[in-house]
Design an enzyme around this catalytic site. Structure first.
Site, PDB file in Angstrom:
ATOM      1  N   ARG A 130       0.853  -1.185   0.000  1.00  0.00           N
ATOM      2  CA  ARG A 130       0.000   0.000   0.000  1.00  0.00           C
ATOM      3  C   ARG A 130       0.888   1.233   0.000  1.00  0.00           C
ATOM      4  O   ARG A 130       1.979   1.232   0.577  1.00  0.00           O
ATOM      5  CB  ARG A 130      -0.922   0.017   1.222  1.00  0.00           C
ATOM      6  CG  ARG A 130      -2.127  -0.906   1.105  1.00  0.00           C
ATOM      7  CD  ARG A 130      -3.143  -0.372   0.108  1.00  0.00           C
ATOM      8  NE  ARG A 130      -4.366  -1.174   0.062  1.00  0.00           N
ATOM      9  CZ  ARG A 130      -4.617  -2.101  -0.853  1.00  0.00           C
ATOM     10  NH1 ARG A 130      -3.726  -2.356  -1.798  1.00  0.00           N
ATOM     11  NH2 ARG A 130      -5.761  -2.759  -0.829  1.00  0.00           N
ATOM     12  N   GLU A 142      -3.193   7.897  -3.981  1.00  0.00           N
ATOM     13  CA  GLU A 142      -3.715   7.476  -5.284  1.00  0.00           C
ATOM     14  C   GLU A 142      -5.054   8.142  -5.592  1.00  0.00           C
ATOM     15  O   GLU A 142      -5.871   8.321  -4.695  1.00  0.00           O
ATOM     16  CB  GLU A 142      -3.900   5.955  -5.304  1.00  0.00           C
ATOM     17  CG  GLU A 142      -2.603   5.187  -5.249  1.00  0.00           C
ATOM     18  CD  GLU A 142      -2.816   3.679  -5.390  1.00  0.00           C
ATOM     19  OE1 GLU A 142      -3.841   3.260  -5.975  1.00  0.00           O
ATOM     20  OE2 GLU A 142      -1.957   2.928  -4.908  1.00  0.00           O
ATOM     21  N   HIS A 153      -1.024   0.768 -10.200  1.00  0.00           N
ATOM     22  CA  HIS A 153      -1.703  -0.163  -9.285  1.00  0.00           C
ATOM     23  C   HIS A 153      -2.307  -1.332 -10.068  1.00  0.00           C
ATOM     24  O   HIS A 153      -3.519  -1.591 -10.024  1.00  0.00           O
ATOM     25  CB  HIS A 153      -2.788   0.565  -8.480  1.00  0.00           C
ATOM     26  CG  HIS A 153      -3.173  -0.157  -7.223  1.00  0.00           C
ATOM     27  ND1 HIS A 153      -3.596   0.484  -6.087  1.00  0.00           N
ATOM     28  CD2 HIS A 153      -3.189  -1.479  -6.905  1.00  0.00           C
ATOM     29  CE1 HIS A 153      -3.862  -0.399  -5.130  1.00  0.00           C
ATOM     30  NE2 HIS A 153      -3.624  -1.607  -5.614  1.00  0.00           N
TER      31      HIS A 153
END
Length: 318
Positions: A237, A266, A284
């Site tokens: 993450r 993000e 991602h």
């Protein structure tokens, strides 16, 4: 028939599976839900198949004292975007899909290791820009991966899968830092501190779950222990890495490179990071294969089906 809500479009095979059990409403937008939409989802549907980015915070649950929704089926492993205590207090179960993403995410980890080590992003940009002068013996000299040392930060399913690929595929020495000793079918040395791992690894791979304890785990201090020839890889993450600290380390060439599939805020990526040639940046896409996305969907639908049938879902988190 129970009503369920898909917060993003999913492969049609997953939607077809869900329609056999539920009245399905599938949102057409590919953006995270806003707070009002999340509150509405809790009150309008029996279950919600939700995504990373749909931040079901305590504020969302505050307005839902007795929500119609009984289960949030998270389409992924990480659940740090859900306030578990607030969900529990509201009587909402939370599930995830822990097994489906392991191999695909590990493959992206290896992709980032190889791209960062061999400066593949720089090379592709050079070719696409029409700036390649032809082969020469000192062009884009990177570093060898075979025989080097990988340090895995968080030796769970994904970390272990990356370590396995590194050992058997590239004859790499494996170090790991985790809360407990692990037993593997290959040599792997558990180090006592994060600082030791960062100092000894040629490639430090972040694979630890996101939590309050791991927020900015990789900070200025941790990065200061890395060798100037070492690379940082993050497939976990974004907020586990202090992005500003990483930018400073890359800018000052205190580390050789970074390979990132996740970011602290993000989908915003700092311009300073995007401008750096020694950073490999992916959007991602750790689980971005059709096979994996379909499998994730099937598991999430099964979690919904069991939960809304009064049974314990197979991947109950909370």
């Amino acid at each position: 028939m129970k009503r369920v809500y898909f917060t993003r479009p999913l492969p049609e095979s997953v939607a077809d599976m869900a329609r056999a059990y539920f009245d399905v409403e599938m949102r057409t937008e590919n953006t995270p839900l806003k707070i009002g939409q999340m509150r509405a989802a809790l009150n309008l549907y029996d279950g919600v198949l939700m995504m990373f980015g749909d931040t079901f915070s305590v504020e969302v649950f505050r307005e839902a004292q007795n929500p119609r929704c009984k289960v949030l089926a998270n389409y992924g492993v990480g659940i740090n975007h859900i306030d578990l205590q607030a969900a529990r207090s509201a009587g909402v179960m939370v599930t995830n899909v822990p097994g489906a993403v392991t191999d695909a995410t590990a493959d992206i980890g290896m992709t980032l290791i190889m791209m960062s080590a061999r400066r593949a992003g720089e090379g592709e940009r050079m070719v696409r820009a029409g700036e390649w002068p032809g082969w020469n013996p000192t062009q884009l000299l990177g570093t060898h991966v075979t025989g080097k040392t990988v340090g895995i930060i968080g030796m769970g399913r994904i970390g272990s899968a990356i370590a396995q690929r590194c050992h058997f595929g590239f004859d790499m020495k494996v170090l790991y830092w985790s809360r407990s000793e692990k037993d593997f079918a290959y040599p792997a040395e558990r180090v006592r501190t994060l600082e030791e791992l960062m100092a000894r690894a040629d490639f430090a791979v972040v694979a630890v779950p996101a939590s309050a304890e791991t927020h900015h785990l990789i900070n200025d201090d941790a990065l200061s222990h890395m060798a100037p020839t070492a690379h940082l890889i993050n497939v976990a993450r974004g907020d586990i890495v202090d992005e500003a600290a990483l930018i400073r380390a890359l800018k000052d060439r205190r580390i050789a490179g970074a390979g990132l599939d996740v970011y602290e805020h993000e989908p915003t990526v700092p311009n300073a990071l995007k401008a750096m040639e020694n950073a490999v940046l992916l959007p991602h896409m750790g689980t971005s294969t059709l096979e994996v996305r379909e499998k994730m969907g099937r598991i999430a639908v099964e979690n919904l089906q069991k939960a809304l049938n009064g049974e314990t879902p197979p991947n109950l988190v909370n």
